[in-house]
Structures are given as C-alpha cells and as structure tokens.
Design an enzyme around this catalytic site. Structure first.
Site, PDB file in Angstrom:
ATOM      1  N   GLU A  44       0.875  -1.160   0.000  1.00 48.58           N
ATOM      2  CA  GLU A  44       0.000   0.000   0.000  1.00 48.58           C
ATOM      3  C   GLU A  44       0.921   1.221   0.000  1.00 48.58           C
ATOM      4  O   GLU A  44       1.785   1.338   0.866  1.00 48.58           O
ATOM      5  CB  GLU A  44      -0.867  -0.016   1.274  1.00 48.58           C
ATOM      6  CG  GLU A  44      -1.863   1.110   1.320  1.00 48.58           C
ATOM      7  CD  GLU A  44      -2.721   1.074   2.591  1.00 48.58           C
ATOM      8  OE1 GLU A  44      -2.639   0.109   3.360  1.00 48.58           O
ATOM      9  OE2 GLU A  44      -3.465   2.048   2.804  1.00 48.58           O
ATOM     10  N   ARG A 269       4.818 -12.403  10.177  1.00 47.94           N
ATOM     11  CA  ARG A 269       5.552 -11.201   9.789  1.00 47.94           C
ATOM     12  C   ARG A 269       6.859 -11.105  10.555  1.00 47.94           C
ATOM     13  O   ARG A 269       7.030 -11.692  11.612  1.00 47.94           O
ATOM     14  CB  ARG A 269       4.698  -9.953   9.988  1.00 47.94           C
ATOM     15  CG  ARG A 269       4.337  -9.652  11.429  1.00 47.94           C
ATOM     16  CD  ARG A 269       3.669  -8.275  11.550  1.00 47.94           C
ATOM     17  NE  ARG A 269       2.632  -8.037  10.557  1.00 47.94           N
ATOM     18  CZ  ARG A 269       2.605  -6.964   9.752  1.00 47.94           C
ATOM     19  NH1 ARG A 269       3.533  -6.045   9.820  1.00 47.94           N
ATOM     20  NH2 ARG A 269       1.639  -6.803   8.899  1.00 47.94           N
ATOM     21  N   LYS A 279       4.323   0.990   9.431  1.00 52.21           N
ATOM     22  CA  LYS A 279       4.503   2.244   8.679  1.00 52.21           C
ATOM     23  C   LYS A 279       3.929   3.428   9.438  1.00 52.21           C
ATOM     24  O   LYS A 279       4.459   4.520   9.388  1.00 52.21           O
ATOM     25  CB  LYS A 279       3.824   2.116   7.309  1.00 52.21           C
ATOM     26  CG  LYS A 279       4.686   1.378   6.309  1.00 52.21           C
ATOM     27  CD  LYS A 279       4.024   1.326   4.955  1.00 52.21           C
ATOM     28  CE  LYS A 279       2.978   0.249   4.917  1.00 52.21           C
ATOM     29  NZ  LYS A 279       2.409   0.024   3.591  1.00 52.21           N
TER      30      LYS A 279
HETATM   31  P1  ATP Z   1       2.716  -2.042   8.081  1.00 47.35           P
HETATM   32  O1  ATP Z   1       2.058  -2.845   9.162  1.00 47.35           O
HETATM   33  O2  ATP Z   1       4.162  -1.852   8.266  1.00 47.35           O
HETATM   34  O3  ATP Z   1       2.001  -0.773   7.788  1.00 47.35           O
HETATM   35  P2  ATP Z   1       1.363  -3.343   5.976  1.00 47.35           P
HETATM   36  O4  ATP Z   1       1.125  -4.794   6.076  1.00 47.35           O
HETATM   37  O5  ATP Z   1       0.225  -2.437   6.211  1.00 47.35           O
HETATM   38  O6  ATP Z   1       2.637  -2.965   6.830  1.00 47.35           O
HETATM   39  P3  ATP Z   1       1.508  -3.298   3.142  1.00 47.35           P
HETATM   40  O7  ATP Z   1       2.030  -2.236   2.272  1.00 47.35           O
HETATM   41  O8  ATP Z   1       0.058  -3.590   3.136  1.00 47.35           O
HETATM   42  O9  ATP Z   1       1.989  -2.974   4.606  1.00 47.35           O
HETATM   43  O10 ATP Z   1       2.337  -4.634   2.923  1.00 47.35           O
HETATM   44  C1  ATP Z   1       2.703  -5.159   1.679  1.00 47.35           C
HETATM   45  C2  ATP Z   1       3.050  -6.610   1.881  1.00 47.35           C
HETATM   46  O11 ATP Z   1       4.136  -6.734   2.797  1.00 47.35           O
HETATM   47  C3  ATP Z   1       1.898  -7.368   2.481  1.00 47.35           C
HETATM   48  O12 ATP Z   1       1.771  -8.607   1.804  1.00 47.35           O
HETATM   49  C4  ATP Z   1       2.285  -7.551   3.909  1.00 47.35           C
HETATM   50  O13 ATP Z   1       1.703  -8.699   4.442  1.00 47.35           O
HETATM   51  C5  ATP Z   1       3.805  -7.623   3.832  1.00 47.35           C
HETATM   52  N1  ATP Z   1       4.423  -7.194   5.083  1.00 47.35           N
HETATM   53  C6  ATP Z   1       4.220  -6.031   5.742  1.00 47.35           C
HETATM   54  N2  ATP Z   1       4.916  -6.003   6.891  1.00 47.35           N
HETATM   55  C7  ATP Z   1       5.594  -7.167   6.967  1.00 47.35           C
HETATM   56  C8  ATP Z   1       6.487  -7.753   7.922  1.00 47.35           C
HETATM   57  N3  ATP Z   1       6.818  -7.106   9.025  1.00 47.35           N
HETATM   58  N4  ATP Z   1       6.986  -8.974   7.659  1.00 47.35           N
HETATM   59  C9  ATP Z   1       6.649  -9.621   6.535  1.00 47.35           C
HETATM   60  N5  ATP Z   1       5.821  -9.146   5.601  1.00 47.35           N
HETATM   61  C10 ATP Z   1       5.288  -7.939   5.809  1.00 47.35           C
HETATM   62 MG    MG Z   2      -1.579  -2.719   5.025  1.00 48.37          MG
END
Ligand code: ATP
Ligand code: MG
Length: 575
Positions: A44, A269, A279
C-alpha cells in the site's frame, strides 16, 4: 525496468524447504494451475518499505524465480486519502535495489476500479450484496462481538433493483460520505466477524493519486485484494498472519463470483528487536522529527538501510536465513548485522581513519620527508590489490590507543612502550605533551625505528599492539556519524512502562563526530561507497550530505559481532 542484469544468488542464499515451498511443490505435483507459480508483492503506497517488506519481497519474488514463475508488483491503492505518489516511486526504487524485477508487470489495484464495480453489480444481481443505510456507528453495534452474534441490518432485504439503483447513485455522488455502504450478504451469526456482512464499497469524496475525481466510492481491501489476485491469475497469494481470519471472506467473494481462485497462504511477519516496523509508527517518527526522514540511517526502512550502507545481498541473505514460519516471533537485530558483516567483509576495501585524533610527532623522522607505504586493500580478496599510504613526521592516532597509565592487558601505546603502526614502523612513546592548565594530552612524542619498515624488526623483537594512523599533512578531514539502536528496549511496543513507544527512543542513537581524519585515498569517494575503517567498523559515504569538499561517512556496523557470541552461547547450551 528490465535493463538491469539479473543477479545470480550466491551460494549461501540457497533455499531451504519451508512450509510455503512445500505447499507449492505439492500443488505442482498435483498439476494445479498447470504447475504455474505466479505470486505478487502488494504494497500500500502509504509509506516507505521496511525490512519486514523485504522479507515479503524476497519470499514472493524468490518463489517465482525458484519455480520458474512470475511475480507481479501491485500497488494496493484503494485508499484515496493516504496514498502518495512519492511513496510509489520510493517503493519501485527499493524493490529494484533489492535485486528484483517485475518486468512489465507493474499493476495498480486502482486500474481495476471499473471491473471491481462490475463485480459488485454482479454480486447485487446474485442477491449477495446490498446497500445499507446504517451509520458507521450503527454498523458497529449491529456487528455483535466475538461472543455474541450480530443483528441483521434492516436494509438487508432490499430488492435487487433497489440495490442496483442505490449503488449506481452512490457512484454518481448523490450521497454523503458515510451515509451508505455496499455490503456483502453473508451471515450475521458467523463466528468469524469478517463474515458478518462486511463492507464492499464506501463513499469517500476524495481525489485519488491515479484516478483523480473519477470515483467517489472506493472498494474495501478484502474485496479488492482477492479479485485483483484473480484478475492477474495469481496462483499463490502470500500474506501475513493477520489475514488468516480474512481468508474465508477472500474465498467467499471468489466462489460467489465464480472466478479464477488463487490460494491465500499466511506466514508470520518479521519483527526485529530494538525497532518498530509499522509504517504508521515509522511515519510518526518522521513527522515528529525524531529522525531526519524515512531514509534516516537509523530507520529500519529499505531506504534507511541503504543509506546506512547495507547491501542488497546482506538483506536477501538475512531474509533467507530467518526462514518462513506460521508463528509470530521476534528476530534479534544482531542477526541482520551479522549477515551484513559477512558480506562487507568480503567486499569492503580497508582504509585507515582516525575518529578521535591525537597528534603524534615522530621526533627522529626528518622534517620535510614523506614516503609511501604499501597497504593491502582487502585481505579477503587478493584481486583487490594494494594501495600506497603516505607517512610523514606528524601523524594522528586514535586517542583511545594511548594510555598514560595502561591497565593490564592494554597492549597499545603508553609511555616508554613500543607498538607497530599498521603497514609502517614500530614507534616508541618518549614524551607526553599536556595542556598546562587542563592537563589534557595535546600530543605525543615518539621515535620510530627505520629498520622496522613494513612492520617487523630484523632483530626479531616483538610488539604486542598494532594501531592504525594517518599522516597529518596528507589526511582529509571528514565528518563521521555513529549510529546505535533507535530504541533502548528490545521490544519498544512492550507496554510495561505504561506507554508510548517513543518513550524508549535511544537519546544516543546518533553521535556526530567532526574533524575526523581519513587517509587521502578516500578523496572523491563516491556517495554510497563502502569501506572498512581498520579496527573501527564498516562505513559508507553518506549519499545525501557528503560532497567532494566535505566528506561525510555513516558507520554501517561495528566490527564486534554480538550474533556470533549469541550463536556460540546457544551451541554451548544445546551441545
Ligand atoms: P505495516 O504494518 O508496516 O504498515 P502493511 O502490512 O500495512 O505494513 P503493506 O504495504 O500492506 O503494509 O504490505 C505489503 C506486503 O508486505 C503485504 O503482503 C504484507 O503482508 C507484507 N508485510 C508487511 N509487513 C511485513 C512484515 N513485518 N513482515 C513480513 N511481511 C510484511
Ligand atoms: Mg496494510
């Protein structure tokens, strides 16, 4: 986009079997999807990527590569107010820098808005979706709890025609934000809250970074994600554990619409000690000026790590080594640093730099003389060759390398003591010059033994210490930034102190040293280039603040390997 050479994985990145690889191999054996493997990385664009995303990137692109498949890069940009173009660009740069290539498969969920709308209309026609006029608060009340079933919305049994009409008018902008939503008609008594008629579309009169003002209704993540996967022919949709409870909904949309059905697989994760990964929290650090930006070298972001001097190889190797599991855990940040040292040890050129200079006058060395000594560029890599290092009567050594009153086992310079200057001569301290008033040591007077050129004595006498140095007249001045963990607590989110993760920010996470001295071979060092400062650690030229006129170095990582110690202790325990 695909003009960069494809890198080969080094031997230590050889994959080991984990449960996702097992699933894929099983699917391939059964001939599912004709053996095709097609994954995607779906960020995202509401912030920069962090090391947790690197894990997901390595996993998705890595699996595609391993099984001869494809991996798409898809921006999950359904949320109009949060997304920004600059994040899109930074994400593209980061994925590329990590060494992965999406070829011509760069997609945006927003490209599917028209098609998603059509899918929603289809659900309405199937009697599987309805327009609901409950307010957001009411929707929450009607949803029930984990222990209590929900209540059906009074609008649940609207006719298909009425729903079609209202949904179209929602699209046309006839209704206010939040006044109506389109919901899936599933089961308000389901044990899974996600299945209690979850929202498909909401009204939001906001401009979108790609579709502008074309839309005022936006599809929700759960609806968008499964259908985007389906549209792109994704075979394995890999996501993090928090989506496990959403899987029934993922499957429901695809089944009801009867479209191509990817398989969602969840993994744990990445969490790292001494940092935060969300983020939203990272943005807070940026917004409140706790760091200089997303690319601050203390940040766990890809851009921060890159600026700090990390290599893509070290990050990929780390991601492979931590493996993929189904249970959340916390990885020790020293493992990441260990992977980095392993890589830098092989590739970083050695140079000499003095961070806290102490002047040394070699009293028996001729005033106007200078000479060049040969120094090895990288003992791990003979092809890196050698270079010349100038030597003269006045030098700088590290303040720490002299003690007036040396403790036991201190083998460096002290009054009357002889040590080796790396690549140069033996010197002996004959006098200590101090500031009369403060008592501070201003300079040392030493003698050198011309017979010891290159570092050994013809008469066979030994010295116990070897220290680094630079020639005062030849050295370049530089600024050096030393970094430590951003937080003082292993898990900054631990709530034991009743609070806010920012309370345990490490006030010593950055130490700026000016008037350091580096050997002249570093003149004009390119931004981003990496070195080992002998005995001090790995450093890189800062890509933002360094210039030809004034060099700025970031300490990437120290030489001290705490992970090796942890591993040793673990082996002792288990062996
Ligand atoms: P954050 O919690 O940091 O805001 P998010 O999951 O909202 O992260 P996205 O941009 O939606 O961020 O994530 C893109 C991809 O990266 C998704 O498939 C998500 O599951 C994966 N991802 C995000 N954070 C992690 C992590 N800490 N470890 C492994 N994969 C991750
Ligand atoms: Mg997300």
């Amino acid at each position: 986009m695909s003009d960069r050479p494809k890198e080969k994985l080094p031997a230590n990145e050889k994959p080991s079997l984990h449960f996702i690889r097992e699933i894929i191999q099983e699917d391939r054996k059964k001939g599912k999807n004709d053996g095709r493997v097609h994954t995607r990385f779906p960020p995202e664009p509401n912030g920069c990527l962090h090391i947790g995303h690197a894990k997901s990137i390595c996993l998705n692109f890595g699996l595609a590569k391993q099984y001869g498949g494809l991996c798409n890069l898809r921006f999950d940009d359904t949320n109009p107010s949060k997304e920004e173009v600059e994040y899109v660009d930074s994400i593209l740069e980061d994925v590329r820098w990590l060494g992965f290539d999406w070829d011509d498969r760069l997609y945006y969920a927003s490209d599917y808005f028209e098609q998603l709308y059509e899918y929603a209309v289809q659900l309405i026609k199937l009697g599987k979706a309805y327009v609901c006029d409950l307010s957001p608060d009411q929707v929450r009340q009607y949803r029930g709890t984990l222990t209590e079933p929900g209540k059906e919305s009074p609008y649940r049994n609207r006719s298909v025609d009425e729903n079609l009409d209202l949904f179209e008018r929602m699209r046309r902008g006839e209704f206010e934000d939040g006044s109506r939503v389109l919901r899936a008609k599933i089961d308000m008594a389901s044990g899974n809250l996600n299945m209690r008629d979850s929202t498909i579309y909401r009204i939001k009169k906001a401009s979108h970074h790609r579709t502008g003002d074309k839309w005022c209704i936006y599809p929700m993540y759960d609806f968008t994600h499964c259908l985007s996967d389906s549209i792109e022919g994704i075979t394995h949709s890999i996501c993090t554990l928090e989506f496990e409870d959403h899987r029934p909904l993922y499957d429901w949309f695809l089944d009801e619409l009867g479209v191509f059905h990817p398989r969602q697989i969840e993994f744990a994760r990445l969490n790292l000690t001494y940092t935060v990964m969300s983020k939203r929290k990272l943005l807070e650090l940026v917004d409140r000026d706790h760091v200089t930006g997303w690319d601050d070298p203390r940040m766990p972001t890809i851009s921060g790590l890159r600026r700090r001097g990390y290599t893509p190889e070290a990050i990929r190797n780390f991601c492979e080594r931590i493996g993929v599991a189904k249970r959340d855990s916390m990885v020790d940040i020293s493992l990441l640093e260990h992977c980095l040292r392993e890589d830098l040890n092989k590739r970083a050129q050695r140079v000499m730099a003095v961070l806290h200079p102490l002047r040394v006058v070699i009293v028996n060395y001729p005033e106007e003389q200078a000479e060049e000594l040969e120094a090895v560029n990288n003992p791990e890599d003979p092809s890196a060759g050698t270079r010349k290092v100038p030597f003269s009567r006045v030098l700088y050594i590290e303040r720490e390398d002299f003690r007036e009153d040396p403790p036991k086992k201190y083998f460096r310079l002290a009054p009357g003591r002889e040590v080796r200057l790396r690549y140069a001569y033996f010197i002996k301290c004959v006098d200590v010059v101090k500031n009369d008033k403060t008592g501070e040591i201003i300079e040392l007077h030493c003698t050198y033994d011309p017979e010891t050129r290159g570092g050994s004595a013809p008469d066979g006498r030994k010295v116990r210490g070897t220290i680094h140095w630079v020639s005062a007249a030849h050295a370049l001045e530089a600024e050096v930034r030393l970094y430590d963990h951003l937080f003082t607590r292993e898990n900054p989110l631990d709530d034991d102190e009743g609070g806010d993760f920012r309370q345990c920010l490490n006030p010593q996470s950055l130490e700026m040293l000016t008037s350091c001295r580096v050997e002249p071979s570093l003149s004009g060092a390119a931004p981003g280039s990496r070195y080992q400062f002998e005995r001090l650690g790995y450093f890189c030229v800062d890509s933002v603040d360094s210039s030809k006129e004034s060099l700025v170095f970031n300490r990437t990582v120290t030489l001290r390997d705490t992970w090796a110690k942890i591993e040793k202790a673990m082996n002792k325990k288990s062996g």
